[in-house]
Design a protein around this motif. Structure first.
Motif, PDB file in Angstrom:
ATOM      1  N   SER A 311       0.818  -1.394   0.208  1.00 49.80           N
ATOM      2  CA  SER A 311       0.063  -0.139  -0.103  1.00 49.80           C
ATOM      3  C   SER A 311       0.881   1.224   0.027  1.00 49.80           C
ATOM      4  CB  SER A 311      -1.053   0.037   1.215  1.00 49.80           C
ATOM      5  OG  SER A 311      -1.680   1.195   1.160  1.00 49.80           O
ATOM      6  N   GLU A 312       0.570   2.201  -0.651  1.00 52.06           N
ATOM      7  CA  GLU A 312       1.111   3.591  -0.657  1.00 52.06           C
ATOM      8  C   GLU A 312       0.927   4.337   0.523  1.00 52.06           C
ATOM      9  OE1 GLU A 312      -0.316   6.006  -3.885  1.00 52.06           O
ATOM     10  OE2 GLU A 312       0.386   4.802  -5.691  1.00 52.06           O
ATOM     11  N   LYS A 313       0.172   4.003   1.535  1.00 49.41           N
ATOM     12  CA  LYS A 313      -0.112   4.543   2.828  1.00 49.41           C
ATOM     13  C   LYS A 313       1.121   3.951   3.895  1.00 49.41           C
ATOM     14  CE  LYS A 313      -5.036   5.577   2.577  1.00 49.41           C
ATOM     15  NZ  LYS A 313      -6.299   5.277   3.065  1.00 49.41           N
ATOM     16  N   ILE A 314       1.642   4.929   4.456  1.00 47.22           N
ATOM     17  CA  ILE A 314       2.662   4.426   5.530  1.00 47.22           C
ATOM     18  C   ILE A 314       2.126   5.041   7.119  1.00 47.22           C
ATOM     19  CG2 ILE A 314       4.869   4.773   6.378  1.00 47.22           C
ATOM     20  CD1 ILE A 314       5.761   5.226   3.401  1.00 47.22           C
ATOM     21  N   VAL A 315       1.956   4.185   8.032  1.00 53.09           N
ATOM     22  CA  VAL A 315       1.222   4.515   9.065  1.00 53.09           C
ATOM     23  C   VAL A 315       2.253   4.370   9.998  1.00 53.09           C
ATOM     24  CG1 VAL A 315      -1.206   4.384   8.212  1.00 53.09           C
ATOM     25  CG2 VAL A 315       0.169   2.225   9.317  1.00 53.09           C
ATOM     26  N   LEU A 708       3.453  17.410   6.702  1.00 53.06           N
ATOM     27  CA  LEU A 708       4.433  16.495   7.029  1.00 53.06           C
ATOM     28  C   LEU A 708       4.106  15.662   8.284  1.00 53.06           C
ATOM     29  CD1 LEU A 708       7.442  15.990   6.502  1.00 53.06           C
ATOM     30  CD2 LEU A 708       7.910  17.890   8.253  1.00 53.06           C
ATOM     31  N   CYS A 709       3.147  16.363   9.162  1.00 55.38           N
ATOM     32  CA  CYS A 709       2.836  15.819  10.445  1.00 55.38           C
ATOM     33  C   CYS A 709       1.463  15.002  10.427  1.00 55.38           C
ATOM     34  CB  CYS A 709       2.595  16.937  11.662  1.00 55.38           C
ATOM     35  SG  CYS A 709       3.890  18.012  12.014  1.00 55.38           S
ATOM     36  N   SER A 710       1.183  14.476   9.165  1.00 56.98           N
ATOM     37  CA  SER A 710      -0.065  13.757   9.002  1.00 56.98           C
ATOM     38  C   SER A 710       0.415  12.245   9.628  1.00 56.98           C
ATOM     39  CB  SER A 710      -0.410  13.464   7.586  1.00 56.98           C
ATOM     40  OG  SER A 710      -1.456  12.785   7.371  1.00 56.98           O
ATOM     41  N   PRO A 711      -0.487  11.701  10.243  1.00 59.37           N
ATOM     42  CA  PRO A 711      -0.280  10.374  10.903  1.00 59.37           C
ATOM     43  C   PRO A 711      -0.192   9.299   9.806  1.00 59.37           C
ATOM     44  CG  PRO A 711      -2.400  10.986  11.163  1.00 59.37           C
ATOM     45  CD  PRO A 711      -1.913  12.067  10.682  1.00 59.37           C
ATOM     46  N   ILE A 749      13.916  21.464   4.396  1.00 58.38           N
ATOM     47  CA  ILE A 749      14.038  21.156   2.631  1.00 58.38           C
ATOM     48  C   ILE A 749      14.606  19.767   2.798  1.00 58.38           C
ATOM     49  CG2 ILE A 749      15.965  21.206   0.986  1.00 58.38           C
ATOM     50  CD1 ILE A 749      14.415  23.504   0.770  1.00 58.38           C
ATOM     51  N   HIS A 750      15.008  19.177   3.948  1.00 58.84           N
ATOM     52  CA  HIS A 750      15.532  17.762   3.967  1.00 58.84           C
ATOM     53  C   HIS A 750      14.348  16.891   4.752  1.00 58.84           C
ATOM     54  CE1 HIS A 750      19.298  19.071   2.810  1.00 58.84           C
ATOM     55  NE2 HIS A 750      19.595  20.014   3.455  1.00 58.84           N
ATOM     56  N   LEU A 751      13.497  17.746   5.276  1.00 59.10           N
ATOM     57  CA  LEU A 751      12.375  16.631   6.179  1.00 59.10           C
ATOM     58  C   LEU A 751      11.525  15.800   5.238  1.00 59.10           C
ATOM     59  CD1 LEU A 751      11.332  19.514   8.972  1.00 59.10           C
ATOM     60  CD2 LEU A 751      12.615  17.681   9.090  1.00 59.10           C
ATOM     61  N   PRO A 752      11.066  16.453   3.992  1.00 65.23           N
ATOM     62  CA  PRO A 752      10.189  15.305   3.253  1.00 65.23           C
ATOM     63  C   PRO A 752      11.010  14.122   3.012  1.00 65.23           C
ATOM     64  CG  PRO A 752      10.093  17.620   2.533  1.00 65.23           C
ATOM     65  CD  PRO A 752      11.129  17.401   3.492  1.00 65.23           C
ATOM     66  N   TYR A 753      12.265  14.154   2.796  1.00 62.77           N
ATOM     67  CA  TYR A 753      13.108  12.817   2.543  1.00 62.77           C
ATOM     68  C   TYR A 753      13.052  12.121   3.661  1.00 62.77           C
ATOM     69  CZ  TYR A 753      17.251  10.027   2.550  1.00 62.77           C
ATOM     70  OH  TYR A 753      18.009   8.774   2.437  1.00 62.77           O
ATOM     71  N   GLU A 754      13.262  12.467   4.873  1.00 60.63           N
ATOM     72  CA  GLU A 754      13.227  11.700   6.055  1.00 60.63           C
ATOM     73  C   GLU A 754      11.747  11.269   6.357  1.00 60.63           C
ATOM     74  OE1 GLU A 754      14.923  13.596   9.513  1.00 60.63           O
ATOM     75  OE2 GLU A 754      17.141  13.671   8.867  1.00 60.63           O
ATOM     76  N   ALA A 755      10.882  11.690   6.016  1.00 52.29           N
ATOM     77  CA  ALA A 755       9.489  11.337   6.315  1.00 52.29           C
ATOM     78  C   ALA A 755       9.198  10.309   5.437  1.00 52.29           C
ATOM     79  CB  ALA A 755       8.434  12.326   6.105  1.00 52.29           C
ATOM     80  N   VAL A 757      11.404   8.273   3.929  1.00 49.71           N
ATOM     81  CA  VAL A 757      12.325   7.043   4.205  1.00 49.71           C
ATOM     82  C   VAL A 757      11.923   6.415   5.526  1.00 49.71           C
ATOM     83  CG1 VAL A 757      14.748   6.114   4.421  1.00 49.71           C
ATOM     84  CG2 VAL A 757      14.024   7.792   2.575  1.00 49.71           C
ATOM     85  N   GLY A 758      11.698   7.301   6.600  1.00 50.12           N
ATOM     86  CA  GLY A 758      11.504   6.865   8.063  1.00 50.12           C
ATOM     87  C   GLY A 758      10.384   6.544   8.473  1.00 50.12           C
ATOM     88  N   GLY A 759       9.082   7.310   7.614  1.00 54.29           N
ATOM     89  CA  GLY A 759       7.711   6.848   8.165  1.00 54.29           C
ATOM     90  C   GLY A 759       7.132   8.363   8.753  1.00 54.29           C
ATOM     91  N   PRO A 760       6.112   8.199   9.195  1.00 57.22           N
ATOM     92  CA  PRO A 760       5.464   9.252  10.021  1.00 57.22           C
ATOM     93  C   PRO A 760       6.247  10.098  10.894  1.00 57.22           C
ATOM     94  CG  PRO A 760       3.791   7.531   9.635  1.00 57.22           C
ATOM     95  CD  PRO A 760       5.078   6.967   9.372  1.00 57.22           C
ATOM     96  N   VAL A 761       6.187  11.365  11.214  1.00 56.02           N
ATOM     97  CA  VAL A 761       6.928  11.810  12.104  1.00 56.02           C
ATOM     98  C   VAL A 761       6.599  11.666  13.469  1.00 56.02           C
ATOM     99  CG1 VAL A 761       7.572  13.714  10.368  1.00 56.02           C
ATOM    100  CG2 VAL A 761       5.640  14.083  12.095  1.00 56.02           C
TER     101      VAL A 761
END
Length: 876
Positions: A311-315, A708-711, A749-755, A757-761
């Motif tokens: 699934s495209e969704k990451i929870v 960015l802060c979406s679950p 600038i770099h926060l979308p990449y971490e989200a 790769v790493g998942g929800p903040v």
């Protein structure tokens, strides 16, 4: 027999009753009252299986329904033997990939005595038998070893009645468990607890008084058998050496690096020398083993298997690329989903309050990512691992303190530890890996070794950073560092007027270095000494082509270089400081980034004649008003709006307390206040006062952090937002002066990449750990020894939480408290539209009745239409 996991999933993550539980209770009642045998149903009454009645009392349907809703089912009642269901004969084996709630719940043979279950889970499991197809007995449990003496002592306390004539099951250990839970839940002092114990003993019969402890010390000694313990190491007062391993011997009386004495001179207590500084270490291995030895949590430790689909969704981090990349790199580790993934967090806090003398205590936490989202970031699942004594921050010397933890993590990776899985009733070798660290930006430099100060503070851009030093403001600015992230044909790359005057941008964005690339840099760094000698050590090239100050101890972990994210940029602090710069500048308060020196620097780098400082006339040498700054009347309007603003219960704190109407200022907002303001209030507060260009740029920042802060996130959405945040920042660069853009305006600038790769903040920011630190602060009872007080009380809170798992419905805990406004829960499942199914109570009293105005009625209709689940398919 179907899936009955709903029986013990009464409350969701918000403390509300789950729909599956309410429906399941109805199905249970239908089944129980359909029995014709009077042994199970007699005169419209059945045995109540709630955690209080435990099939000992007969009640009517509505009473049983209320008991189950309020107290939950009794432990282990998966097979409804007292309500007509036949007992199970065989046990199935669990296979990976099955639903984690089907086969295991069928084969669970847990007893109805929670005290016995608690003792068994804390010590050892006996061997039980079942009938096979040939009619002979075969073992179905593997035996788990434990300390026999402690086990039988606990079992004796579990079987000793509290007093003659008490109810069945009211034993000494059960009473002690409830009493201990009350102390930790309400943070009672020892004196208060001893007084209650003294009163209890006074009211008991003389022959029963000796069954319970005399004071808190005796009670703690008894309950220590549930404790997981801690170790205490001496530390050099300059943080340069840890008396650990072979140096733990008391014969080493001075630091081998700086020569400082290990002990206080002339201070001896009970023939023991008093160390000048200490480290408290709580090993993580026994705490991870207890997650599997406890039947209540062992099942949830493999939940992460359910969110690894396509699934495209990451929870959850398990659905993100960093987790999947680790699985592909180490397939032997990924082959057993019971292996543990950890996250590490550290930060300093003052245990005495802000009005006292400066003191910084540094706890180190570990969180378990195997658990589902509703559990893994809860305080009970965030384990305290280290307590570093103050009063100063350890700085880059924190590596000295992390040595025991790193050694334990290496042992858990290479060899693992034999662990008993009480959910599947078998032994296995449990291994563990550290995925990443979570800290604020200064803490990022402490753990990673890359200094977060100066021109090269960005750990992603490194030596390719285009930041520069402002001559008048004497600060580092990241102004005009973001056009390189735009597409090559973007017209703003050739703009010579709106950014640095006369300059175009032809460079490509900096290449993101892999873990192996950074590891090669690390191997070239020289060894440095920690503590006092390190103050004089500077690595050649520091501040020019690198910002390394040390070789971080985390590189000793064999898998560290393969992690896609090693240290997280904290979204909480990025958002807070970004908001502070915006708010203080727009409101033109003393913390504004648009001061006289900022205008002087702007004249040097920007072509904005309307904002230059006049040299002649009545305004000579003064700062002219900018379009992005509110005047006094506008500031008063914003403050009045905030003063009258009200939020739903639990949504935000009372921001109106921060408003000063006399000076038209807002101050004292906490991190979460800034979070709410940035994402929900910023576009509304300034919409009527700022020019369209400025308002749209600020709204773009608000939308970025809200997305960015979406679950639930999608990889494609994060890639889109990476492009949008670049556009939004260069829109801000056309408006605000260069002094506005410090590192906090660059890091998004770099926060979308971490989200991506790493998942929800929500799993990688500081909020849950800050709440955990607030809980530790309340544990300080001895202000002369704050760290020791925290450690001792934390051990007792661990015991209390472990106990509470076996008395759900009887013992109140922070995890199962019903929200204060969730009362009068109806028992009917379908009572109309879903939007009217929310249960609660009104706040305040009804003063008068009135008819809604047309505007209010339309707003209510719009709210129903936009928030009703049944209408979503009809609204485009």
């Amino acid at each position: 027999m179907g899936d009955r996991s709903w029986m013990y999933h009464r409350l969701d993550g918000n403390g509300c009753y789950t729909d599956e539980f309410i429906i399941g209770v109805e199905s249970f009642l239908d089944y129980a009252f359909s029995q014709s045998n009077p042994e199970f149903c007699c005169r419209n009454r059945i045995k109540c299986p709630c955690s209080k009645c435990m099939n000992q009392e007969w009640h009517r349907r509505i009473t049983v329904q209320r008991h189950l809703t309020e107290k939950g089912f009794m432990n282990g009642y998966i097979v409804w033997l007292a309500h007509g269901q036949q007992p199970l004969r065989r046990r199935q084996r669990h296979q990976w990939g099955e639903s984690s709630s089907a086969a295991p719940f069928v084969m669970e043979e847990q007893g109805n005595d929670p005290i016995r279950d608690m003792v068994m889970d804390a010590n050892l499991h006996g061997t039980e038998y079942n009938m096979n197809e040939q009619g002979s007995e075969e073992p179905i449990f593997e035996e788990a070893m434990g300390d026999a003496k402690e086990f039988f002592d606990l079992l004796q306390a579990a079987n000793t009645p509290l007093y003659d004539g008490c109810d069945v099951g009211d034993t000494v250990l059960k009473w002690m468990s409830h009493f201990m839970n009350a102390k930790t839940l309400y943070n009672m002092s020892v004196g208060n607890w001893d007084y209650m114990l003294k009163c209890t003993r006074r009211w008991m019969k003389p022959e029963d008084r000796d069954k319970i402890p005399k004071d808190f010390y005796s009670a703690k000694k008894m309950m220590r058998r549930f404790s997981l313990g801690y170790k205490k190491y001496d530390v050099c007062v300059n943080n340069c050496f840890l008396y650990y391993g072979e140096y733990e011997n008391k014969n080493y009386i001075a630091c081998p690096i700086c020569g400082e004495p290990r002990y206080k001179q002339g201070h001896v207590q009970q023939n023991q020398h008093i160390p000048r500084k200490s480290l408290w270490y709580l090993p993580i291995t026994p705490r991870l083993k207890r997650l599997y030895m406890c039947r209540k949590t062992a099942e949830q430790m493999t939940w992460h298997l359910t969110c690894r689909g396509e699934s495209e969704k990451i929870v959850h981090p398990a659905g993100a690329e960093a987790w999947k990349h680790f699985d592909r790199t180490y397939p032997d580790f990924a082959s057993d989903p019971r292996n543990v993934r950890l996250g590490l967090c550290t930060d300093g806090f003052t245990p005495f309050g802000h009005t006292s003398a400066p003191y910084s205590c540094w706890p180190v936490f570990l969180t378990v990512y195997n658990l589902p989202p509703a559990m893994c970031m809860k305080p009970e699942s965030i384990f305290l691992s280290l307590i570093i004594q103050g009063p100063q921050s350890p700085g880059k010397n924190i590596d000295v303190m992390l040595r025991p933890l790193i050694d334990e993590l290496k042992e858990l990776w290479y060899n693992g530890v034999k662990t008993y899985d009480s959910f599947r009733h078998e032994h296995f070798i449990m291994r563990a890996a550290l995925m990443w660290t979570i800290t604020d930006f200064p803490g990022y430099g402490m753990l990673s070794g890359w200094s977060t100060h100066g021109r090269l503070s960005c750990p992603y851009c490194q030596e390719n950073s285009k930041a520069f030093h402002l001559p008048n403001g004497r600060k580092i600015s990241f102004f005009d560092c973001h056009r390189q992230f735009l597409p090559p044909d973007h017209p703003f790359r050739r703009n010579r007027n709106d950014f640095k005057k006369g300059q175009v941008e032809n460079l490509a964005p900096p290449e993101r270095l892999s873990g192996d690339d950074i590891h090669r840099q690390i191997l070239q760094l020289p060894e440095i000494l920690f503590g006092k000698p390190s103050q004089r050590q500077v690595i050649e090239g520091f501040g020019h082509w690198h910002n390394w100050v040390k070789r971080s101890i985390f590189w000793e972990l064999p898998y560290w270089s393969t992690n896609l994210i090693r240290h997280n940029l904290d979204v909480m602090y990025c958002e807070k400081f970004f908001f502070d710069n915006i708010f203080h500048t727009v409101m033109d308060d003393p913390l504004t980034k648009d001061n006289l020196k900022a205008r002087m620097d702007m004249e040097l780098y920007c072509n904005r004649p309307s904002l230059c400082i006049p040299e002649t006339g009545s305004n000579a040498g003064k700062k002219l008003n900018a379009t992005y700054v509110l005047n006094r009347e506008q500031r008063k309007s914003v403050c009045q709006w905030l003063k009258n603003l009200r939020f739903p219960d639990g949504f935000a704190s009372n921001i109106s307390r921060c408003v000063n109407m006399q000076d038209a200022k807002v101050s004292g907002m906490k991190s979460h206040d800034c979070h709410i303001f940035m994402q929900s209030l910023l576009p509304i507060a300034f919409r009527d006062f700022l020019p369209k260009q400025v308002w749209e740029a600020l709204t773009g920042i608000s939308e970025f952090f809200r997305a960015l802060c979406s679950p639930t996130i999608r990889v494609t959405d994060m890639e889109i937002w990476h492009g949008k945040i670049v556009e939004t920042i260069y829109q801000l660069e056309r408006i605000f002066p260069p002094s506005f853009f410090d590192s906090m305006e660059h890091l998004p600038i770099h926060l979308p990449y971490e989200a991506k790769v790493g998942g929800p903040v929500q799993f990688r920011w500081m909020y849950p750990f800050k709440r955990r630190m607030h809980g530790l602060k309340s544990l300080v009872k001895n202000k002369g020894r704050p760290e020791g007080s925290i450690c001792e009380n934390y051990i007792m809170s661990e015991i209390s939480y472990f106990i509470s798992l076996y008395f759900q419905g009887e013992v109140e805990t922070r995890g199962d408290r019903i929200p204060r406004n969730l009362v009068g829960l109806g028992l009917s499942v379908n009572i109309g539209l879903s939007i009217f199914n929310n249960h609660g109570k009104p706040i305040g009293s009804l003063q008068q009745q009135r008819v809604l105005t047309t505007e209010e009625r339309n707003a209510a209709m719009y709210y129903v239409l936009m928030n009703c689940e049944e209408l979503k398919g009809w609204i485009e």
